[in-house]
Design a protein around this motif. Structure first.
Motif, PDB file in Angstrom:
ATOM      1  N   THR A 136       0.529  -1.088   0.422  1.00  0.00           N
ATOM      2  CA  THR A 136      -0.067   0.061  -0.015  1.00  0.00           C
ATOM      3  C   THR A 136       0.623   1.271  -0.225  1.00  0.00           C
ATOM      4  N   VAL A 137       0.692   2.038  -0.742  1.00  0.00           N
ATOM      5  CA  VAL A 137       1.022   3.193  -0.887  1.00  0.00           C
ATOM      6  C   VAL A 137       0.061   4.588  -0.917  1.00  0.00           C
ATOM      7  N   LEU A 138       0.798   5.631  -0.315  1.00  0.00           N
ATOM      8  CA  LEU A 138      -0.221   6.628  -0.278  1.00  0.00           C
ATOM      9  C   LEU A 138       0.502   7.706  -1.138  1.00  0.00           C
ATOM     10  N   LEU A 173      -1.288   6.668   8.557  1.00  0.00           N
ATOM     11  CA  LEU A 173      -1.619   5.494   9.710  1.00  0.00           C
ATOM     12  C   LEU A 173      -2.962   4.668   9.474  1.00  0.00           C
ATOM     13  N   GLU A 174      -4.239   5.420   9.097  1.00  0.00           N
ATOM     14  CA  GLU A 174      -5.299   5.239   8.991  1.00  0.00           C
ATOM     15  C   GLU A 174      -5.694   3.520   7.446  1.00  0.00           C
ATOM     16  N   GLU A 209       2.545   1.881   3.665  1.00  0.00           N
ATOM     17  CA  GLU A 209       3.619   1.545   4.255  1.00  0.00           C
ATOM     18  C   GLU A 209       4.744   2.614   3.662  1.00  0.00           C
ATOM     19  N   ALA A 210       4.226   3.408   2.813  1.00  0.00           N
ATOM     20  CA  ALA A 210       4.774   3.908   2.126  1.00  0.00           C
ATOM     21  C   ALA A 210       4.284   5.308   1.218  1.00  0.00           C
ATOM     22  N   GLU A 231      10.020   9.002   8.832  1.00  0.00           N
ATOM     23  CA  GLU A 231      10.422   7.591   8.706  1.00  0.00           C
ATOM     24  C   GLU A 231      10.190   7.775  10.569  1.00  0.00           C
ATOM     25  N   GLU A 232       9.863   8.979  11.137  1.00  0.00           N
ATOM     26  CA  GLU A 232       9.051   8.866  12.902  1.00  0.00           C
ATOM     27  C   GLU A 232       8.390   7.504  12.639  1.00  0.00           C
ATOM     28  N   ALA A 233       7.437   7.423  12.063  1.00  0.00           N
ATOM     29  CA  ALA A 233       6.112   6.925  11.683  1.00  0.00           C
ATOM     30  C   ALA A 233       6.670   5.506  11.537  1.00  0.00           C
ATOM     31  N   GLY A 234       7.904   5.413  10.874  1.00  0.00           N
ATOM     32  CA  GLY A 234       7.939   3.753  10.617  1.00  0.00           C
ATOM     33  C   GLY A 234       7.494   3.359   8.832  1.00  0.00           C
ATOM     34  N   ILE A 235       7.463   4.926   8.145  1.00  0.00           N
ATOM     35  CA  ILE A 235       6.914   5.169   6.576  1.00  0.00           C
ATOM     36  C   ILE A 235       7.558   5.064   5.687  1.00  0.00           C
ATOM     37  N   VAL A 236       7.270   4.841   4.912  1.00  0.00           N
ATOM     38  CA  VAL A 236       8.750   4.966   3.913  1.00  0.00           C
ATOM     39  C   VAL A 236       8.559   6.283   2.912  1.00  0.00           C
ATOM     40  N   PHE A 237      10.122   7.048   2.907  1.00  0.00           N
ATOM     41  CA  PHE A 237       9.414   8.427   2.136  1.00  0.00           C
ATOM     42  C   PHE A 237      10.245   7.943   0.934  1.00  0.00           C
ATOM     43  N   ILE A 238       8.982   7.424  -0.381  1.00  0.00           N
ATOM     44  CA  ILE A 238       9.781   7.402  -2.034  1.00  0.00           C
ATOM     45  C   ILE A 238      10.410   8.560  -2.551  1.00  0.00           C
ATOM     46  N   GLY A 239      11.366   8.912  -1.529  1.00  0.00           N
ATOM     47  CA  GLY A 239      12.291   9.810  -2.403  1.00  0.00           C
ATOM     48  C   GLY A 239      13.819  10.317  -2.031  1.00  0.00           C
ATOM     49  N   PRO A 240      14.367  10.721  -1.723  1.00  0.00           N
ATOM     50  CA  PRO A 240      16.263  10.677  -1.321  1.00  0.00           C
ATOM     51  C   PRO A 240      16.209  10.333  -0.117  1.00  0.00           C
TER      52      PRO A 240
END
Length: 660
Positions: free
Chosen positions: A4-6, A71-72, A76-77, A96-105
Motif C-alpha cells: 500500500t502506497v499513499l 496510519l489510518e 507502508e510508503a 521516518e519516525e512513524a516507520g513509513i518509507v518516503f519514496i524519495g531521497p
C-alpha cells in the motif's frame, strides 16, 4: 515490495503515480481536501482519505494530517509527487519516525539540496561549475544591495528555498533592487515559509537545460540524458522537450551531453542521492561549452514524461515512477549508463487555466466540457477525466500534452495537432498561446532562450475567424427563435398554446418565403461584435455548446481557437457601447478592482494618502501568483480591504477621489 502506497498530492501527478501503482499491483491511497472531494484522483484511488480544508496549509501541506492518513490506511510508503511537501525535510523526518518509507531521497540529501545557497556551496567542491554570485545564509537587504553592486547588473534575485521560478526577479538597475527584494521575500515567505534570498549574475542568452538522474541504495547512479526547458514565462516552464535542441544542433553536442551528464551524476553522488532527481543547469547560447549548476530538484519533475518517451534502457521504455518505487523498496537499478540510449524526440506543453492576453491571470471556475486527442503518439497526463472545477486554492494546470516523433519536427507537428484537438469549455486557457508559440520560426529552429517569451511582450488575444463566427452566430439565431418559415399565427408550446403573431417570432420570415438576415449583438472576449446572420449557413465543423447555467452564453471551438460568446439584448448592446465610449474619453477608473479571485497579501498605501496613476495600491495572490493592483487615476485613496481578506474577481479593493 510495498503493498500500500499513499500519494501525498492531487491533480494530474496523483493520477499519474496511481496509474503506475495499479500496474505494479500496489494498493493506492489518495488524500483530498474539502475542495477536492469530487476530484478524479479521489475516484480512481483504491482508498481515499479526507485530510482537511480547501487551503493547502490545512490539507496538502499539513504533515500531521498526512501522517494520520498513512496510519489510518495502513500505507507502508508515501509518494509525494511534486510541489507541496515533496522536498520537505520535516515531512520526510516525520515519516521516518512513524516507520513509513518516503519514496524519495534521504533526509540528508533533502537538507543538502533543499536550500539553494547550501547546495551551491556544496557542489562547488565536487567538480560542478556554478554561476558567479553571492550565496550566504542570513543576508539582509543591505548586504544584498552591496553585493549586487559588486557583481554588476543585471542580477537575478532567487529564494533559497522552493522552486518553480516563484520569487525570482531579474533586476537591471540598483534603484529597482529594494522593491524587488521586498516582493521576492514576501513571495518566498508565502510559498516556502522561508524568505532567505541570494543573488547571481544574470547569464545573457541563457538556456535552461536539466539532467534527469536515477540512483539506488547500492551505489549505482546514472543520468538519463537531458531536457530542454528554455521556453519559460517569468521563470515558470511552459514547453519542455527531450533531448535538448541545442545539443542536437551542435557537432560537439554528444560530447557536451556526456560532460553535463557526468556533472549531474557528481552532484547527486556528492550527497549520496537515492531515487529520481533533476540537476538543473544554465547554459549560454553563445558559449554552449559552458554550463553552470543552478539547483537540484530532489523529486520527480513536472516534465518527466518527455524523458520517459525518449529514453530506452536496453531498448525498453522506462517508467520513472516505477523505478522510484523499486529503489525505495531496496531494489537495484536494472540498467547501467552504457545500457541507456535516446530514441526520437518528445515535446510537452502545459495546459493552464489562465488568460494569456489578460496578463496570464488565472481563470477560476467550472469546466463543463473537456475533450483531449486520442493518438498513439500523444500522451495526456490530466487532472481531469471530464468536467471539473479549477479552484483558486491550487495551481491552475489542467493537463500536460506530450508528443513523440521520430525527430523534433515531427514531434512539434504532432503536439500542435493535439493542442488543436483539445477542447476546454468553461474557463480560459493558454492553448491558443501555446500554438502561437510553437509556430514561431525561432522555436521551430530550436533557437531558444529563457527570455524568449517575456521579451515577446503581452500576447494578443486570438480573434475568431469570420467563418467560425458566422456558424456560431447562426447557431445562436436558430436556437433563440421559434421554427423558421412559420406561416401566419403560430401556436407556441412555450406559451402553453397561446396564439402569437408571426411578427413576434423574430425569425426573419418574409411573405416571399425567404428569411431575412438577422442581426445579433455578441460579446466575445469583452468586445462588442455585431454580425448579420443569413437564413441559411454552411456547416464547417465548429463545436458549439450552451453554457449549462447561462442560456445567453455559448462556448465555441473551431479552427481559430476556443471562445466564450454571449448574446446581448438590444438594451445590453447599447449600454455596452456607451460604457466603452465613456472609458475612451475618461482618464481612468477611480475604482481599483481585483483582476482575479485571491487573497490580499500586501497593502502599499493608507486611507487618505495621495496616490498617482500607476502607483501600486494592493497586492492580490492566487494560484501561487501575486498581482499588483494599481491606481488608474491620481487622487486621494480609500482602501476597502484588509490584509488576508479573500476577494472575488472584479471586487473593488480601493476607491480614489480624483484630484480636482
Amino acid at each position: 515490495m510495498f503493498s500500500t502506497v499513499l500519494v501525498a498530492n492531487r491533480g494530474e501527478i496523483a493520477r499519474r503515480v496511481m496509474r503506475t501503482l495499479k500496474k505494479m499491483g500496489i494498493r493506492s491511497v489518495a488524500v483530498y481536501s474539502d475542495a477536492d472531494q469530487d476530484a478524479a484522483h479521489v475516484r480512481e484511488a483504491d482508498l481515499a482519505v479526507h485530510i482537511g480544508g480547501a487551503a493547502a496549509t490545512e490539507s496538502y501541506l499539513s504533515i500531521p494530517a498526512l501522517i494520520q492518513a498513512c496510519l489510518e490506511s495502513g500505507a507502508e510508503a508515501v509518494h509525494p509527487g511534486y510541489g507541496f511537501l515533496s522536498e520537505n525535510v520535516d515531512f520526510a523526518r516525520a515519516l521516518e519516525e512513524a516507520g513509513i518509507v518516503f519514496i524519495g531521497p534521504s533526509i540528508e540529501s533533502l537538507h543538502a539540496m533543499g536550500d539553494k545557497i547550501r547546495s551551491k556551496q556544496h557542489v562547488e567542491s565536487h567538480a560542478v561549475p556554478t554561476v558567479p554570485g553571492i550565496a550566504e545564509p542570513g543576508l539582509d537587504d543591505d548586504a544584498l544591495l552591496r553585493a549586487a553592486e559588486n557583481i554588476g547588473f543585471p542580477v537575478l534575485i532567487k529564494p533559497s528555498a522552493g522552486g518553480g521560478g516563484k520569487g525570482m526577479f531579474a533586476v537591471d538597475r540598483l534603484e529597482d533592487m529594494p522593491a524587488a527584494l521586498a516582493s521576492a521575500r514576501r513571495t518566498a515567505a508565502s510559498a516556502f515559509g522561508d524568505d532567505t534570498l541570494f543573488i547571481e549574475r544574470l547569464v545573457k542568452n541563457p538556456r535552461h537545460i536539466e539532467v534527469q538522474v536515477m540512483a539506488d541504495t547500492h551505489g549505482n547512479t546514472v543520468y538519463l540524458f537531458e531536457r530542454e526547458c528554455s521556453l519559460q514565462r517569468r521563470h515558470q516552464k511552459v514547453i519542455e522537450e527531450a533531448p535538448s535542441a541545442l545539443f542536437e544542433n551542435l557537432s560537439e553536442g554528444a560530447q557536451i551531453r556526456a560532460r553535463i551528464g557526468e556533472a549531474a551524476v557528481n552532484a547527486a553522488r556528492s550527497v549520496n542521492y537515492v531515487g529520481a532527481g533533476t540537476v538543473e543547469f544554465l547554459v549560454s547560447d553563445d558559449r554552449p561549452n559552458e554550463f553552470f549548476f543552478m539547483e537540484m530538484n530532489t523529486r520527480l519533475q513536472v516534465e518527466h514524461p518527455v524523458t520517459e518517451e525518449v529514453v530506452r534502457a536496453n531498448g525498453q521504455r522506462l517508467d520513472l515512477v516505477e523505478w522510484q518505487v523499486r529503489v525505495a523498496a531496496g531494489e537495484t537499478l536494472g540498467f547501467q549508463q552504457e545500457d541507456l540510449s535516446i530514441e526520437g524526440h518528445s515535446v510537452e506543453a502545459r495546459v493552464y487555466a489562465e488568460d494569456p492576453a489578460g496578463g496570464f491571470l488565472p481563470s477560476v471556475g467550472d469546466i463543463f466540457e473537456f475533450l483531449t486527442p486520442q493518438s498513439q503518439h500523444v500522451r495526456v497526463d490530466s487532472a481531469l477525466d471530464g468536467p471539473g472545477t479549477i479552484s483558486a486554492y491550487y495551481d491552475p494546470m489542467i493537463a500536460k500534452l506530450i508528443s513523440w516523433g521520430a525527430d523534433r519536427s515531427e514531434a512539434l507537428k504532432r503536439l500542435d495537432a493535439a493542442l488543436a484537438d483539445t477542447t476546454v469549455f468553461g474557463v480560459r486557457t493558454n492553448i491558443d498561446f501555446l500554438r502561437q508559440l510553437l509556430a514561431r520560426k525561432d522555436v521551430q529552429a530550436g533557437a531558444l532562450n529563457t527570455k524568449l517569451i517575456d521579451d515577446a511582450g503581452q500576447p494578443e488575444r486570438q480573434r475568431i475567424s469570420p467563418e467560425d463566427l458566422a456558424e456560431v452566430a447562426y447557431s445562436l439565431r436558430s436556437t433563440s427563435t421559434s421554427p423558421s418559415m412559420s406561416p401566419f399565427p403560430y401556436q407556441s408550446p412555450s406559451t402553453h398554446g397561446e396564439w402569437i403573431s408571426p411578427w413576434q417570432l423574430g425569425d426573419g420570415w418574409r411573405i416571399s418565403g425567404a428569411s431575412y438576415p438577422t442581426r445579433l449583438a455578441l460579446e466575445i472576449d469583452d468586445n462588442l461584435v455585431e454580425v448579420s446572420v443569413p437564413g441559411e449557413q454552411e456547416v464547417s465543423g465548429v463545436v458549439v455548446l450552451p453554457h449549462p447555467t447561462d442560456p445567453s452564453t455559448v462556448w465555441a471551438h473551431g479552427t481559430s481557437g476556443t471562445f466564450e460568446i454571449r448574446k446581448l439584448t438590444r438594451t445590453q448592446a447599447v449600454a455596452r457601447s456607451r460604457a466603452a465610449k465613456a472609458r475612451e474619453t475618461s482618464a481612468g477608473d477611480p475604482e481599483a478592482r481585483s483582476p482575479m479571485p485571491g487573497a490580499v497579501v500586501s497593502i502599499a498605501v493608507q486611507d487618505g494618502d495621495a496616490v498617482s496613476a500607476g502607483q501600486t495600491l494592493v497586492g492580490v495572490e492566487a494560484m501561487k501568483m501575486e498581482h499588483a493592483v494599481v491606481a488608474e487615476v491620481s487622487g486621494t485613496v480609500k482602501i476597502l480591504v484588509s490584509m488576508g481578506d479573500q476577494v472575488s474577481k472584479n471586487q473593488v479593493l480601493a476607491r480614489i477621489e480624483p484630484a480636482a
